[in-house]
Design a protein around this motif. Structure first.
Motif, PDB file in Angstrom:
ATOM      1  N   LEU A 371       0.843  -1.216   0.000  1.00  0.00           N
ATOM      2  CA  LEU A 371       0.000   0.000   0.000  1.00  0.00           C
ATOM      3  C   LEU A 371       0.874   1.260   0.000  1.00  0.00           C
ATOM      4  O   LEU A 371       0.601   2.221  -0.729  1.00  0.00           O
ATOM      5  N   GLY A 372       1.914   1.241   0.828  1.00  0.00           N
ATOM      6  CA  GLY A 372       2.767   2.426   0.964  1.00  0.00           C
ATOM      7  C   GLY A 372       3.568   2.708  -0.297  1.00  0.00           C
ATOM      8  O   GLY A 372       3.699   3.862  -0.716  1.00  0.00           O
ATOM      9  N   PHE A 373       4.100   1.647  -0.902  1.00  0.00           N
ATOM     10  CA  PHE A 373       4.881   1.854  -2.129  1.00  0.00           C
ATOM     11  C   PHE A 373       3.970   2.393  -3.243  1.00  0.00           C
ATOM     12  O   PHE A 373       4.362   3.253  -4.025  1.00  0.00           O
ATOM     13  N   ALA A 374       2.747   1.869  -3.287  1.00  0.00           N
ATOM     14  CA  ALA A 374       1.812   2.333  -4.330  1.00  0.00           C
ATOM     15  C   ALA A 374       1.435   3.798  -4.100  1.00  0.00           C
ATOM     16  O   ALA A 374       1.366   4.599  -5.043  1.00  0.00           O
ATOM     17  N   ALA A 375       1.210   4.158  -2.822  1.00  0.00           N
ATOM     18  CA  ALA A 375       0.853   5.555  -2.524  1.00  0.00           C
ATOM     19  C   ALA A 375       2.013   6.472  -2.896  1.00  0.00           C
ATOM     20  O   ALA A 375       1.812   7.588  -3.409  1.00  0.00           O
ATOM     21  N   THR A 376       3.244   6.000  -2.645  1.00  0.00           N
ATOM     22  CA  THR A 376       4.413   6.820  -2.985  1.00  0.00           C
ATOM     23  C   THR A 376       4.537   6.942  -4.508  1.00  0.00           C
ATOM     24  O   THR A 376       4.758   8.046  -5.042  1.00  0.00           O
ATOM     25  N   ALA A 377       4.388   5.809  -5.207  1.00  0.00           N
ATOM     26  CA  ALA A 377       4.509   5.841  -6.678  1.00  0.00           C
ATOM     27  C   ALA A 377       3.450   6.747  -7.300  1.00  0.00           C
ATOM     28  O   ALA A 377       3.699   7.386  -8.334  1.00  0.00           O
ATOM     29  N   ASP A 410      11.804  11.260   9.492  1.00  0.00           N
ATOM     30  CA  ASP A 410      12.403  10.092  10.174  1.00  0.00           C
ATOM     31  C   ASP A 410      11.578   8.812  10.092  1.00  0.00           C
ATOM     32  O   ASP A 410      11.964   7.816  10.667  1.00  0.00           O
ATOM     33  N   CYS A 411      10.406   8.842   9.453  1.00  0.00           N
ATOM     34  CA  CYS A 411       9.705   7.548   9.394  1.00  0.00           C
ATOM     35  C   CYS A 411       9.056   7.233   8.053  1.00  0.00           C
ATOM     36  O   CYS A 411       8.841   6.058   7.773  1.00  0.00           O
ATOM     37  N   ASP A 412       8.758   8.201   7.215  1.00  0.00           N
ATOM     38  CA  ASP A 412       7.967   7.887   6.013  1.00  0.00           C
ATOM     39  C   ASP A 412       8.749   7.954   4.707  1.00  0.00           C
ATOM     40  O   ASP A 412       8.139   8.076   3.646  1.00  0.00           O
ATOM     41  N   GLY A 413      10.045   7.921   4.720  1.00  0.00           N
ATOM     42  CA  GLY A 413      10.774   8.062   3.457  1.00  0.00           C
ATOM     43  C   GLY A 413      11.160   9.506   3.215  1.00  0.00           C
ATOM     44  O   GLY A 413      10.800  10.398   3.988  1.00  0.00           O
ATOM     45  N   ALA A 414      11.885   9.740   2.120  1.00  0.00           N
ATOM     46  CA  ALA A 414      12.451  11.062   1.867  1.00  0.00           C
ATOM     47  C   ALA A 414      12.337  11.395   0.386  1.00  0.00           C
ATOM     48  O   ALA A 414      11.939  10.555  -0.422  1.00  0.00           O
ATOM     49  N   VAL A 415      12.695  12.637   0.064  1.00  0.00           N
ATOM     50  CA  VAL A 415      12.763  13.063  -1.339  1.00  0.00           C
ATOM     51  C   VAL A 415      14.225  13.305  -1.680  1.00  0.00           C
ATOM     52  O   VAL A 415      14.933  14.027  -0.955  1.00  0.00           O
ATOM     53  N   HIS A 416      14.694  12.684  -2.761  1.00  0.00           N
ATOM     54  CA  HIS A 416      16.076  12.841  -3.213  1.00  0.00           C
ATOM     55  C   HIS A 416      16.074  13.910  -4.300  1.00  0.00           C
ATOM     56  O   HIS A 416      15.385  13.763  -5.317  1.00  0.00           O
ATOM     57  N   LEU A 417      16.853  14.974  -4.070  1.00  0.00           N
ATOM     58  CA  LEU A 417      16.748  16.153  -4.942  1.00  0.00           C
ATOM     59  C   LEU A 417      17.856  16.184  -5.991  1.00  0.00           C
ATOM     60  O   LEU A 417      18.962  15.681  -5.755  1.00  0.00           O
ATOM     61  N   ASP A 418      17.531  16.827  -7.132  1.00  0.00           N
ATOM     62  CA  ASP A 418      18.466  16.821  -8.261  1.00  0.00           C
ATOM     63  C   ASP A 418      19.397  18.034  -8.261  1.00  0.00           C
ATOM     64  O   ASP A 418      20.102  18.259  -9.217  1.00  0.00           O
ATOM     65  N   PHE A 436      11.083   4.894  -5.453  1.00  0.00           N
ATOM     66  CA  PHE A 436      11.485   3.537  -5.120  1.00  0.00           C
ATOM     67  C   PHE A 436      11.144   3.313  -3.644  1.00  0.00           C
ATOM     68  O   PHE A 436      11.442   4.126  -2.800  1.00  0.00           O
ATOM     69  N   CYS A 437      10.456   2.233  -3.371  1.00  0.00           N
ATOM     70  CA  CYS A 437       9.949   1.938  -2.010  1.00  0.00           C
ATOM     71  C   CYS A 437       9.182   3.168  -1.499  1.00  0.00           C
ATOM     72  O   CYS A 437       8.272   3.627  -2.144  1.00  0.00           O
ATOM     73  N   TYR A 438       9.585   3.696  -0.343  1.00  0.00           N
ATOM     74  CA  TYR A 438       8.897   4.891   0.180  1.00  0.00           C
ATOM     75  C   TYR A 438       9.601   6.183  -0.249  1.00  0.00           C
ATOM     76  O   TYR A 438       9.234   7.271   0.216  1.00  0.00           O
ATOM     77  N   GLU A 439      10.614   6.078  -1.082  1.00  0.00           N
ATOM     78  CA  GLU A 439      11.433   7.239  -1.448  1.00  0.00           C
ATOM     79  C   GLU A 439      10.970   7.847  -2.769  1.00  0.00           C
ATOM     80  O   GLU A 439      10.512   7.127  -3.666  1.00  0.00           O
ATOM     81  N   LEU A 440      11.145   9.155  -2.891  1.00  0.00           N
ATOM     82  CA  LEU A 440      10.825   9.841  -4.145  1.00  0.00           C
ATOM     83  C   LEU A 440      12.066  10.551  -4.678  1.00  0.00           C
ATOM     84  O   LEU A 440      12.920  10.991  -3.897  1.00  0.00           O
ATOM     85  N   VAL A 441      12.139  10.628  -5.996  1.00  0.00           N
ATOM     86  CA  VAL A 441      13.193  11.415  -6.633  1.00  0.00           C
ATOM     87  C   VAL A 441      12.488  12.640  -7.200  1.00  0.00           C
ATOM     88  O   VAL A 441      11.392  12.534  -7.765  1.00  0.00           O
ATOM     89  N   GLY A 442      13.109  13.830  -7.041  1.00  0.00           N
ATOM     90  CA  GLY A 442      12.416  15.021  -7.493  1.00  0.00           C
ATOM     91  C   GLY A 442      13.327  16.039  -8.133  1.00  0.00           C
ATOM     92  O   GLY A 442      14.523  16.109  -7.821  1.00  0.00           O
ATOM     93  N   GLU A 443      12.728  16.846  -9.044  1.00  0.00           N
ATOM     94  CA  GLU A 443      13.475  17.954  -9.626  1.00  0.00           C
ATOM     95  C   GLU A 443      12.857  19.263  -9.158  1.00  0.00           C
ATOM     96  O   GLU A 443      11.626  19.380  -9.076  1.00  0.00           O
ATOM     97  N   VAL A 444      13.724  20.193  -8.843  1.00  0.00           N
ATOM     98  CA  VAL A 444      13.242  21.482  -8.358  1.00  0.00           C
ATOM     99  C   VAL A 444      12.685  22.244  -9.545  1.00  0.00           C
ATOM    100  O   VAL A 444      13.355  22.412 -10.566  1.00  0.00           O
ATOM    101  N   VAL A 445      11.423  22.708  -9.436  1.00  0.00           N
ATOM    102  CA  VAL A 445      10.840  23.411 -10.579  1.00  0.00           C
ATOM    103  C   VAL A 445      10.831  24.922 -10.387  1.00  0.00           C
ATOM    104  O   VAL A 445      10.819  25.647 -11.347  1.00  0.00           O
ATOM    105  N   GLU A 446      10.815  25.378  -9.177  1.00  0.00           N
ATOM    106  CA  GLU A 446      10.938  26.816  -8.937  1.00  0.00           C
ATOM    107  C   GLU A 446      11.243  26.996  -7.474  1.00  0.00           C
ATOM    108  O   GLU A 446      11.029  26.104  -6.673  1.00  0.00           O
ATOM    109  N   GLU A 447      11.717  28.187  -7.121  1.00  0.00           N
ATOM    110  CA  GLU A 447      12.005  28.399  -5.718  1.00  0.00           C
ATOM    111  C   GLU A 447      11.060  29.427  -5.149  1.00  0.00           C
ATOM    112  O   GLU A 447      10.493  30.216  -5.860  1.00  0.00           O
TER     113      GLU A 447
END
Ligand code: SF4
Length: 447
Positions: A371-377, A410-418, A436-447
């Protein structure tokens, strides 16, 4: 001692509540003229803040202490260890004989006296007076845990916490609000309100207490106290009965309060819940979660399943899995039941075989992950604000990581930034490109 200002190494085991207690002891010792050591070789004393929630946590606390004792009593020098927190609270008088390696034991409710304990252990006698109420916490990262209560009155039959941490006691609103302001002034961007049972905050106040008296009022007051900063406010460890209409409205209508709800249900079966000394039924929980989903748009829900409770039948375990699946929890912690000394459940004569408990725990974890991996994906392709938490070492070098509002730190995964550069605490608009798993990869689109 190795230097003019003696230094202390702090080791924290267990939950976020212990992190807060360690922060507090660090602040008291800093105010009393101590430094922080980053490893045991430099330390004049080590404080280990222990967890004793489960038998496995007690064992881990003891193992960690013994390992540390070997490290710091290496035949050349002897660095005293001060053991604090839940283990001394739970086993008090038995510990000095069991752990002669430890110089002093400080139960959780005596931690405000840590300075005199460390002074005694290090043979220090002269100092300036430290006023306990005036000592301020400092936090290095972008997230700070804010303790709003201690202890618990629920006495769930499997849980030792009420015996370890004592009866429920709400912390006064003025002190919570003052600490929230200080933390935000120091750069904190997310406040995580914690306690064993946050939903009943304020119910133990007498008539004379003024200001916020319910968690809903407290959430609004914290948001107002830290404005104009826009800080994320998250509340953890709510019990189903604590989800009042007033609280649901406060979460929905206060922009700073995240629509993230952590309700550790433990089980859905009315029979198992009654044996756990908890209330509710599957129908009531179904009604609660569908009401939450309809009243708070985009809500994220975390829960807990205690698998293999004494007497849990195959049908009840299957019903819990079906309930998890139907509710679609974003995050579920699954714990295997363990008979905790001194609890009522430990004396029940219908304890399950270890193999059954392991099998049910594994089934719960498998479902929680799917369930968690699907929610993250499902977040891939969407955009959200992300708080920068720091850097992490990977095979490809250093990587910036952060967390989105739907990820409890500290418990639900993280976002890996580009990106390569950002300051801790920056809030960036990020589009998620992969997971991947509970982790997300992300690109910064604006600040
Ligand atoms: S609510 Fe139950 S499980 Fe949670 S701390 Fe209190 S007694 Fe333990």
């Amino acid at each position: 001692m190795s230097q003019a200002k003696p230094s202390i190494l702090y080791i924290t085991l267990g939950c976020a509540k212990n992190e807060v207690d360690t922060d507090r002891m660090r602040a008291l010792l800093n105010a009393a003229g101590y430094d922080e050591a980053l490893d045991s070789a430099e330390a004049d004393a080590v404080i280990i803040n222990t967890c004793s929630f489960l038998a496995s946590a007690s064992s881990e606390s003891i193992e960690c202490t013994l390992q540390l004792a070997e490290e710091v009593h290496d035949g050349v020098r002897s660095t005293p260890i001060v053991m604090c927190g839940c283990l001394p609270s739970r086993y008090g008088d038995d510990l000095p004989d069991e752990l002669p390696e430890v110089a002093a034991f400080v139960p959780a409710d005596k931690e405000d006296g840590i300075v005199s304990v460390v002074d005694r252990v290090l043979g220090r006698s002269e100092r300036m007076e430290v006023s306990v109420p005036d000592v301020k916490r400092t936090v290095e990262g972008a997230v700070a845990y804010l303790k709003i209560s201690d202890g618990c009155d629920r006495f769930c039959s499997f849980c030792a916490i009420p015996y370890i941490r004592g009866r429920y006691a709400s912390r006064g609103a003025a002190s919570i609000l003052a600490e929230a302001r200080e933390l935000v002034a120091g750069g904190v961007r997310e406040l995580v309100l914690i306690g064993q049972d946050t939903g009943i905050w304020g119910t133990d106040f007498d008539e004379s207490v003024e200001g916020p008296r319910t968690l809903a009022e407290l959430l609004v007051a914290v948001a107002e106290a830290v404005r104009p900063e826009h800080v994320w406010i998250r509340v953890l460890y709510l019990q189903p009965e604590g989800m009042t209409p007033e609280l649901i409205s406060a979460i929905r209508d206060t922009p700073e309060v995240l629509p993230y709800i952590d309700i550790p249900v433990q089980h859905c079966s009315a029979r198992v819940l009654a044996a756990m000394n908890r209330s509710g039924s599957e129908a009531e929980l179904d009604e609660l979660f569908s009401r939450l989903r309809s009243e708070i748009p985009d809500m994220v829900i975390r829960t807990t399943y205690l698998a293999g409770f004494p007497g849990e039948t195959d049908d009840e375990a299957a019903a819990m899995l079906a309930f998890m699946d139907r509710t679609g929890f974003d995050y579920t912690s699954v714990f295997e039941y363990s008979a905790e000394e001194g609890t009522r459940a430990a004396k029940m004569d219908c304890q399950l075989d270890e193999a059954v408990k392991i099998e049910r725990t594994q089934a719960g974890m498998d479902l929680a992950e799917s369930l968690g991996f699907a929610a993250t994906a499902a977040r891939v392709g969407t955009t959200a604000d992300v708080i920068v938490d720091g850097v992490e070492e990977t095979d490809d070098g250093l990587e910036l990581i952060g967390h989105a509002w739907f990820q409890a730190p500290d418990c639900d995964g993280a976002v890996h930034l580009d990106i390569e550069e950002a300051a801790v605490g920056d809030i960036l608009k990020v589009r998620f490109t992969d997971s991947f798993c509970y982790e997300l990869v992300g690109e910064v689109v604006e600040e």
